[in-house]
Design a protein around this motif. Structure first.
Motif, mmCIF file in Angstrom:
data_model
loop_
_atom_site.group_PDB
_atom_site.id
_atom_site.type_symbol
_atom_site.label_atom_id
_atom_site.label_comp_id
_atom_site.label_asym_id
_atom_site.label_seq_id
_atom_site.Cartn_x
_atom_site.Cartn_y
_atom_site.Cartn_z
ATOM 1 N N THR A 234 9.759 -11.135 -0.191
ATOM 2 C CA THR A 234 8.985 -11.302 1.367
ATOM 3 C C THR A 234 10.040 -11.583 2.141
ATOM 4 O O THR A 234 9.908 -11.410 3.360
ATOM 5 C CB THR A 234 7.945 -12.378 0.923
ATOM 6 O OG1 THR A 234 7.089 -11.793 -0.070
ATOM 7 C CG2 THR A 234 6.955 -12.457 2.587
ATOM 8 N N SER B 9 12.530 -8.852 2.857
ATOM 9 C CA SER B 9 12.104 -7.742 3.681
ATOM 10 C C SER B 9 11.888 -8.048 5.096
ATOM 11 O O SER B 9 11.910 -7.277 6.044
ATOM 12 C CB SER B 9 10.824 -7.410 3.174
ATOM 13 O OG SER B 9 9.761 -8.299 3.110
ATOM 14 N N GLN B 10 11.502 -9.382 5.651
ATOM 15 C CA GLN B 10 11.430 -9.638 6.902
ATOM 16 C C GLN B 10 12.695 -9.796 7.601
ATOM 17 O O GLN B 10 12.563 -9.532 8.769
ATOM 18 C CB GLN B 10 10.570 -11.131 6.901
ATOM 19 C CG GLN B 10 9.233 -11.066 6.225
ATOM 20 C CD GLN B 10 8.729 -12.547 6.031
ATOM 21 O OE1 GLN B 10 9.269 -13.505 6.017
ATOM 22 N NE2 GLN B 10 7.335 -12.804 5.911
ATOM 23 N N PRO C 278 13.716 -5.541 7.829
ATOM 24 C CA PRO C 278 12.432 -4.736 7.797
ATOM 25 C C PRO C 278 12.756 -3.026 7.438
ATOM 26 O O PRO C 278 11.928 -2.542 7.061
ATOM 27 C CB PRO C 278 11.771 -4.973 8.980
ATOM 28 C CG PRO C 278 12.940 -5.312 10.105
ATOM 29 C CD PRO C 278 13.986 -6.183 9.220
ATOM 30 N N ASP D 263 14.097 0.028 2.761
ATOM 31 C CA ASP D 263 12.996 0.477 1.943
ATOM 32 C C ASP D 263 13.202 0.097 0.667
ATOM 33 O O ASP D 263 12.145 -0.193 -0.221
ATOM 34 C CB ASP D 263 12.940 2.130 1.890
ATOM 35 C CG ASP D 263 12.602 2.771 3.216
ATOM 36 O OD1 ASP D 263 12.036 1.980 4.254
ATOM 37 O OD2 ASP D 263 12.819 3.823 3.467
ATOM 38 N N THR E 89 11.525 -3.399 0.217
ATOM 39 C CA THR E 89 9.862 -3.040 0.281
ATOM 40 C C THR E 89 9.538 -2.684 -1.114
ATOM 41 O O THR E 89 8.578 -3.174 -1.449
ATOM 42 C CB THR E 89 9.747 -2.160 1.510
ATOM 43 O OG1 THR E 89 10.140 -2.527 2.748
ATOM 44 C CG2 THR E 89 8.045 -1.838 1.551
ATOM 45 N N THR F 137 6.847 -4.583 -3.342
ATOM 46 C CA THR F 137 5.453 -4.006 -3.818
ATOM 47 C C THR F 137 5.340 -3.964 -5.250
ATOM 48 O O THR F 137 4.051 -4.667 -5.828
ATOM 49 C CB THR F 137 5.306 -2.476 -3.388
ATOM 50 O OG1 THR F 137 5.710 -2.634 -1.895
ATOM 51 C CG2 THR F 137 4.237 -1.883 -3.724
ATOM 52 N N ALA G 137 -0.239 -6.899 4.387
ATOM 53 C CA ALA G 137 1.305 -6.429 5.140
ATOM 54 C C ALA G 137 2.036 -5.689 4.121
ATOM 55 O O ALA G 137 2.726 -4.956 4.552
ATOM 56 C CB ALA G 137 1.798 -7.815 5.402
ATOM 57 N N THR G 138 1.887 -6.170 2.821
ATOM 58 C CA THR G 138 2.557 -5.304 1.654
ATOM 59 C C THR G 138 2.330 -3.910 1.878
ATOM 60 O O THR G 138 3.084 -3.062 1.727
ATOM 61 C CB THR G 138 2.557 -6.072 0.422
ATOM 62 O OG1 THR G 138 2.691 -7.434 0.327
ATOM 63 C CG2 THR G 138 3.370 -5.430 -0.683
ATOM 64 N N ARG H 204 3.661 -2.139 4.912
ATOM 65 C CA ARG H 204 5.088 -1.949 4.757
ATOM 66 C C ARG H 204 5.588 -0.736 3.731
ATOM 67 O O ARG H 204 6.558 0.107 3.950
ATOM 68 C CB ARG H 204 5.944 -3.062 4.336
ATOM 69 C CG ARG H 204 6.067 -4.555 4.935
ATOM 70 C CD ARG H 204 6.803 -5.657 4.431
ATOM 71 N NE ARG H 204 6.796 -6.697 5.255
ATOM 72 C CZ ARG H 204 7.906 -6.760 5.959
ATOM 73 N NH1 ARG H 204 8.625 -5.570 6.549
ATOM 74 N NH2 ARG H 204 7.928 -7.553 7.060
ATOM 75 N N VAL H 205 4.863 -0.757 2.496
ATOM 76 C CA VAL H 205 5.131 0.306 1.671
ATOM 77 C C VAL H 205 4.801 1.628 2.231
ATOM 78 O O VAL H 205 5.349 2.889 1.969
ATOM 79 C CB VAL H 205 4.695 0.201 0.365
ATOM 80 C CG1 VAL H 205 3.247 0.353 0.142
ATOM 81 C CG2 VAL H 205 5.240 0.967 -0.674
ATOM 82 N N ALA I 94 4.939 2.493 5.303
ATOM 83 C CA ALA I 94 5.771 2.915 6.264
ATOM 84 C C ALA I 94 7.042 3.646 5.886
ATOM 85 O O ALA I 94 7.655 4.156 6.730
ATOM 86 C CB ALA I 94 5.706 1.548 7.233
#
Length: 566
Positions: A438, A441-442, A445, A448, A451, A455, A467-468, A471-472, A474
């Motif tokens: 977490t 990834s912040q 960002p 991938d 991310t 996940t 939010a998870t 992110r995935v 995206a």
């Protein structure tokens, strides 16, 4: 009659003033645009000169400020950036990488600059950056020896065995007599699954025993492989061959006992080891791995001062002393700056902390690990070294605390995240991994890969957040890891039919792999597709699984009445 002839004397004077002012304005503008760059050029050179003075005085903070001023004054001046990169490299500053990157922008297509950038990225552990830099090299230069050497180093650093084989083959075509490349290629195949390649590697190692630069490494590799995978006869043959190289006159060659031959060989290796820091460190590490730490430390202590105090040897001495809990030897090595600049009060407190925790239960220990971290301050080396000590003392929780403290101070250092990831994985600490991913990834960002890991971990722990999912979703690529992550998220959110559709778009080999079979088994069991679920379960159970994964598989097997193997 012209207009000027009709002007009064007063108007004529005014016109002359306007003309003079206008001329001065033009001259001023010209002077500004011509003189200002020249002035900035002069100032940037002055700033570079100041940086050299500060470097000589070891005033590195002032040196960095002077270099920063030089690049701000002349941001497009290649010489300024070249000098900045050179000076930063001399003091080992990570900011050298930024300077090298700027040079690649100022000199696009310059092979030398691009390769230098890649080399520095490798040195600082920025493997993605190094790969990007190497990929940007023109195709003609990719056949150069220097490029191939860097490509090999990158493959080694990333642990990509298949890519390393490819690059080593290319390098050996350019340098067929490169003993180091031959050794690396043979070592790679020696431990591989291809029996024919492994046998060829043994033959190559046998030849490398006769090469002065590789004979010690070849001997260690041959002995280790024979002990782990060979028969008693092959172990005997390897010992005989190595002893004949390192001690051809040894009486142990004529005895029947391989134990005596083994001890004679160890003594011969220590005596015949070339006076090279890398080989010295390798042999000492090997001895320590065989639980001979005191013997390794005693041998290192017997070496000539020049070799004993070489940075690589001194670094390993401190490591082995920590592992062996030889506090006196550890203190001696750290005092000699084995692990860089580190306040003595900090490592002395760390040793005190470790000693107190190993005493019999009694009064509460006065030193806490938080006190040790505080004593190390904000120094990069101090916190990194605390983690090294904690790991050497087999105190992973303390090592994690040091890494986290380092991330608080330097959140952009990728390898610290990697160190924590490795630690949590080895402990099976999924909660720690989720918190780490977490945070990771912040900070990054656009990564991938992180991310995807976030996940998978969140799904296993049933802690998928909005939010998870955002992110995935995206992730724009449709490669296998991305599709698996998206399918895992869909499955956890109660959409196994959508997960199934996505999973069956994967190549067949990926569907039968460890991750593919796992998520297919979970999705198909939820859909009560018994035959497909059982097929996937049979595959999924064949791969190593953590307790969380095992529990999910067992639940899936129960749904389709499949008896899980034990």
């Amino acid at each position: 009659m012209s207009l000027i002839d009709n002007l009064t004397e007063s108007q004529y004077d005014t016109l002359r003033i306007v003309a003079v002012v206008g001329g001065l304005a033009v001259l001023g503008a010209v002077g500004y645009y011509v003189g200002e760059p020249a002035w900035a050029h002069w100032q940037s050179r002055q700033a570079l000169a100041q940086s050299r003075v500060f470097e000589a005085k070891k005033d590195y903070n002032s040196m960095l400020l002077a270099l920063r001023r030089a690049t701000q004054l002349a941001p497009r001046d290649r010489f300024v950036w070249e000098e900045t990169a050179r000076e930063l490299g001399e003091i080992g500053s990570p900011e050298e990488l930024t300077a090298r990157e700027e040079l690649t922008r100022l000199r696009p297509g310059d092979r030398i600059v691009q390769l230098a950038f890649a080399e520095e990225a490798l040195r600082f552990g920025r493997y993605d950056t190094a790969k990007t830099a190497l990929d940007a090299v023109d195709d003609a230069s990719k056949t150069d020896l220097e490029y191939q050497r860097l490509a090999v180093r990158l493959a080694v650093a990333q642990g990509q065995a298949s890519e390393l084989r490819v690059q080593l083959k290319k390098l050996l075509k350019l340098e067929p007599k490169n003993a180091n490349a031959r050794f690396t290629y043979a070592a790679l195949n020696l431990w591989g699954s291809d029996a024919a390649a492994a046998e060829a590697a043994r033959q190559e190692m046998n030849l490398l025993l006769d090469e002065p630069t590789t004979r010690l490494r070849a001997a260690i590799e041959m002995i280790t492989e024979a002990v782990r995978h060979g028969t008693p006869l092959r172990v005997h043959q390897v010992l005989q061959r190595c002893l004949s190289v390192f001690a051809p006159d040894s009486p142990a060659l004529a005895v029947d006992s391989d134990v005596q031959r083994w001890e004679a060989l160890l003594a011969a290796l220590k005596k015949a080891a070339p006076p090279v820091a890398s080989d010295t460190a390798l042999l000492a590490r090997w001895l320590a791995d065989m639980r001979r730490v005191p013997e390794a430390l005693a041998w290192l202590e017997s070496l000539p001062a020049a070799l004993r105090t070489a940075p690589m040897v001194l670094d390993l001495t401190a490591q082995l002393a920590a592992e062996g809990k030889d506090d006196a030897e550890l203190a001696k090595a750290l005092t000699a700056k084995a692990w860089g600049a580190w306040a003595p009060a900090a490592w002395q407190l760390a040793i005190q902390y470790r000693q107190e925790r190993e005493r019999p239960p009694g009064s509460p220990p006065p030193v806490q690990w938080t006190d040790v971290i505080k004593a190390s301050g904000d120094t990069f080396d101090g916190l990194r070294n605390l983690a090294r000590l904690a790991n050497a003392w087999q105190r992973p929780a303390d090592a994690d605390a040091a890494w986290l403290a380092l991330l608080d101070r330097a959140p952009m250092i990728t390898w610290v995240y990697q160190a924590l990831e490795s630690s949590y994985v080895s402990q099976g600490n999924l909660a720690g991994l989720l918190a780490l991913y977490t945070r990771w990834s912040q900070t990054f960002p656009l990564d991938d890969t992180i991310t995807e890991r976030l996940t998978f971990t969140a799904v296993l722990l049933d802690r998928v957040s909005a939010a998870t999912t955002a992110r995935v979703n995206a992730i724009t690529t449709n490669d296998t890891p991305a599709l698996l992550a998206k399918a895992a998220d869909l499955w956890r959110r109660g959409r196994p039919w959508d997960a199934e559709k996505m999973l069956f778009t994967l190549p067949e080999a990926d569907q039968k792999g460890g991750a593919g079979s796992f998520w297919i088994a979970l999705s198909e069991s939820d859909l009560r597709h018994t035959e497909a679920a059982v097929d996937a379960l049979k595959l999924a159970y064949g791969f190593p699984r953590g307790p969380e994964e095992k529990a999910l598989l067992d639940a899936a097997a129960y749904k389709v009445h499949y008896t899980a193997p034990h």
